[in-house]
Design an enzyme around this catalytic site. Sequence first.
Site, PDB file in Angstrom:
ATOM      1  N   ASP A  56     -36.565  -3.375 -30.519  1.00 57.86           N
ATOM      2  CA  ASP A  56     -37.617  -3.996 -30.277  1.00 57.86           C
ATOM      3  C   ASP A  56     -38.090  -4.240 -31.953  1.00 57.86           C
ATOM      4  O   ASP A  56     -37.547  -4.041 -32.919  1.00 57.86           O
ATOM      5  CB  ASP A  56     -38.689  -3.011 -29.966  1.00 57.86           C
ATOM      6  CG  ASP A  56     -40.065  -3.548 -29.762  1.00 57.86           C
ATOM      7  OD1 ASP A  56     -40.392  -4.637 -29.525  1.00 57.86           O
ATOM      8  OD2 ASP A  56     -41.006  -2.426 -29.612  1.00 57.86           O
ATOM      9  N   GLU A  72     -38.325  -9.206 -35.023  1.00 58.72           N
ATOM     10  CA  GLU A  72     -38.575 -10.683 -35.505  1.00 58.72           C
ATOM     11  C   GLU A  72     -38.358 -10.862 -36.988  1.00 58.72           C
ATOM     12  O   GLU A  72     -37.910 -11.841 -37.434  1.00 58.72           O
ATOM     13  CB  GLU A  72     -39.869 -11.039 -35.081  1.00 58.72           C
ATOM     14  CG  GLU A  72     -40.118 -11.291 -33.505  1.00 58.72           C
ATOM     15  CD  GLU A  72     -40.184  -9.619 -33.004  1.00 58.72           C
ATOM     16  OE1 GLU A  72     -40.673  -8.864 -33.536  1.00 58.72           O
ATOM     17  OE2 GLU A  72     -39.801  -9.517 -31.851  1.00 58.72           O
ATOM     18  N   ASP A  80     -44.047  -8.628 -24.565  1.00 54.38           N
ATOM     19  CA  ASP A  80     -45.443  -8.036 -24.003  1.00 54.38           C
ATOM     20  C   ASP A  80     -45.974  -8.988 -23.306  1.00 54.38           C
ATOM     21  O   ASP A  80     -46.899  -9.649 -23.658  1.00 54.38           O
ATOM     22  CB  ASP A  80     -46.067  -7.450 -25.269  1.00 54.38           C
ATOM     23  CG  ASP A  80     -45.435  -6.527 -26.029  1.00 54.38           C
ATOM     24  OD1 ASP A  80     -44.580  -6.020 -25.446  1.00 54.38           O
ATOM     25  OD2 ASP A  80     -45.816  -6.217 -27.055  1.00 54.38           O
TER      26      ASP A  80
HETATM   27  O1  MIG Z   1     -46.055  -2.379 -31.512  1.00 53.53           O
HETATM   28  O2  MIG Z   1     -42.637   0.504 -28.826  1.00 53.53           O
HETATM   29  O3  MIG Z   1     -42.683  -5.057 -26.900  1.00 53.53           O
HETATM   30  O4  MIG Z   1     -42.098  -3.187 -25.106  1.00 53.53           O
HETATM   31  O5  MIG Z   1     -43.323  -0.733 -25.499  1.00 53.53           O
HETATM   32  C1  MIG Z   1     -45.558  -2.341 -30.241  1.00 53.53           C
HETATM   33  C2  MIG Z   1     -43.853   0.155 -28.301  1.00 53.53           C
HETATM   34  C3  MIG Z   1     -44.403  -1.985 -30.151  1.00 53.53           C
HETATM   35  C4  MIG Z   1     -43.672  -3.516 -28.183  1.00 53.53           C
HETATM   36  C5  MIG Z   1     -42.638  -3.668 -27.351  1.00 53.53           C
HETATM   37  C6  MIG Z   1     -43.097  -2.853 -26.122  1.00 53.53           C
HETATM   38  C7  MIG Z   1     -43.089  -1.336 -26.627  1.00 53.53           C
HETATM   39  C8  MIG Z   1     -43.823  -1.231 -27.591  1.00 53.53           C
HETATM   40  N1  MIG Z   1     -43.602  -2.289 -28.953  1.00 53.53           N
END
Ligand code: MIG
Length: 806
Positions: free
Chosen positions: A414, A417, A492
């Site tokens: 996650d 980017e 998200d």
């Molecule tokens: O700043 O890890 O897209 O699936 O649950 C949020 C917490 C960070 C974004 C991800 C989401 C995940 C969440 N993350």
Amino acid sequence: MAEDFMKPAPKGTYEPIGAATLQDHDGNSLRLKAGTTTVEVAVLADGVFRIGAFPNGRNFRYDTPATDGHEPVAPGSVAIEETDGGYTLKSGGASVGVALNPLRISFTDTTGLTFCADDGELGMGFFRTPGANVFTKPLGDAVKLNKQREAGERTFGCGQRSGPLDKSGTRQTFYNADPPEGHTDSMDNLYSSTPFTLTLKDGRAHGLLFDNPSRSVFDLGKETPGINSYESLGGDLIYYVFAGPTPKDVLRQYTEVTGRTPLPPMWALGNQQCRWSYETADEVREIAHQMRERDIPCDVVYLDIDYMDGFRVFTWDEEAFPKHRELLAELKADGFDVVAIVDPGVKVDENYPVYVEGREKGYFVRTAVNEEYQNAVWPGVCAFPDFASEAVRKWWGENHRQMLEDGISGIWCDMNEPSLFVPHQSTMPDDAVHNSGARSIRHGEIHNAYGQLMVKGVREGLLDIAPDRRPFVISRSGYAGLQRHAMQWMGDNSSWWEHLYMAMPQLMNVGLSGVAHAGVDIGGFFDDTTGELLARFTEFGVFQPFCRNHSVKGSENQEPWAFGEPYESVCRAMISLRMRLLPHFYTLFEESHRTGAPIMRPLLFEYPEDAKTYAADDEFLLGESVLVAPITKPGIEHRHVYLPKGTWFHYWTCERFDGEQHILAHAPLGQPAVYLKANTALPLGPVRMNTKELTDAPLTYLVYSAEGEGTATLYEDAGDGYAQESGEYARRTIRTRAADGATTITIEEREGTFVPERSLAIVDVRGIERPSEVTVNGERHDFDYEDGALKVRFPESASEAVIKAR
Ligand code: MIG
């Protein structure tokens, strides 16, 4: 400079490339010179062309993350011909034409159609700024390609997007970012960038990959109706053209360059349950227990960021997850695989070995003035691994060893980017420096590939650690070629009906852009869902290649049972149907692995000549034979469906429809509009609570029969590992022919050496009258006929079965 990094640098003045001269050539390419720019025109494979323009005396280099260092093998027979004013390179019936003065390039497909012709005036070129330096323009000159846009041309693809399927007449930005909550068309760039388009013109398909991982913009006939332009902040001007002429050809050609989806482990196709976060070991146990207790199939539970110690990657919170190995072993024994999240940010902490080692080895991204680049994410202040370096990727991959040994099955990447907290949801500045590898690179040059380079390291690490298993890696961010390394979820989304709708054009364009293994969060991530939305979302979600329910911290619970009846039963039935569909899904995964074809397909992929399919945003095909048209609005049970050419049967009622027709479908809760193509057998497995549960239950070939004929395929193997590569797989072709009052179903001999567990197969034929007799391999055979369904059982071992009902 820091506050400027979201804005592109001033561009300067566009200068198209002018006259060129031939420098040299070999069997499949020409090298030309135009001023200080060198241009190479190459045929990489039949129907696959590559153009590279390298300004300011720079050397040729094509090793971007899109190709990952792989280059298709050049065809043996490229004909290079001199023409009036230039050259033509021809191979396999498609060709590239090069005019020298000025340098303009165009292509012709095997049907003789010219496409992707340079705009006569603008061609390709660079933006020059006299007096620019590395601080005012850290990425050098911006590059731009201008192509003629033909009347009637339609553009699809562009990777992950929020709007409709058809991108004609729009501008699309390619710049990986963690967008604000509530994806809408107002910010078209999301987490991932695939600078690739598939165009249709008179039913013929072509593709273009603009291979530049810095911030890029495509203008697809918006600014000037007759021009498609492709532009990047800096770097070299490299693009690939794929001559089609069918969408299938384009995807095969595109994935020859950018790679194909490896076969996933079978468990990764099962139902998956996630939440931010199941915060303690007991909460995870409870979710697993509920799934089994309530007979809701489930293969995977997720650990989101709260399993870690202060969000330090590769650690465990010992209080919330004491004895995590025991927890993982218990879950495994109950048929659950566990996937854990790993973010790229490494907490700056002198007592944390991952940070200390990374710093000492010089493995983190630097600032423009050569300090460690730091920004805040979940752990607080973090440093960021320089994934552009092979050594760093290796180190990162190796760091997953303990997790795998502890019993974690897959890694969820996650925030790659990368997403940063200062300013909120920003990303890394263009002038940051990647210098841990062989050469020093400005972040902006490879921004869109940062997340992809991370998951490349993870996949390769998992392969090193457990060479006999198929890695399962999920990524939020990616670039062209992501499919080689990881599957992609769409980040998200929100618990909105609009986002249930949006998921379809989004995933279809992602599929047309090479990423076949993908899905959105079922139920929606942000905001609270409702029973009806969850049920309808699940009716759609189980047909995605990736089937996972997930939601944000603080939202209403949205596990399949969270809203009671009738919603729980709808979710159970849909997830059970998913389990039945796994043989079909797995067959499609194998096809995609071999050919690059998407799994969730827009209708236009199969019916490019039918322009009515171009706007079919809210229905899709799974392979060729299953058409799904979900309900995406509250309180309704009816919707419009467009059925393409052929004969189709409604899955629930067996009602028959002729294609090329708009119909009104009735889809009460629990019965989403699903249609099966006539004479195309659909292989259905048993309902199991998870894919590891052993079963010798028969496989069912469901066939809706109508005069005419058709074929289908079933592919099977062990579901993990690599034995299939040495022949341990089973592929069968199923032919159906209905004529003169008889339906004949031929299940052809198995190809490959894999032998499934089951002893029986069932052919379940719909759409025919009670037969007077059924024969199997010429002998009269028992059958059941009830409620319009003919069922014939025969031994799985039959090397070939010909079933005839008359
Ligand atoms: O700043 O890890 O897209 O699936 O649950 C949020 C917490 C960070 C974004 C991800 C989401 C995940 C969440 N993350």
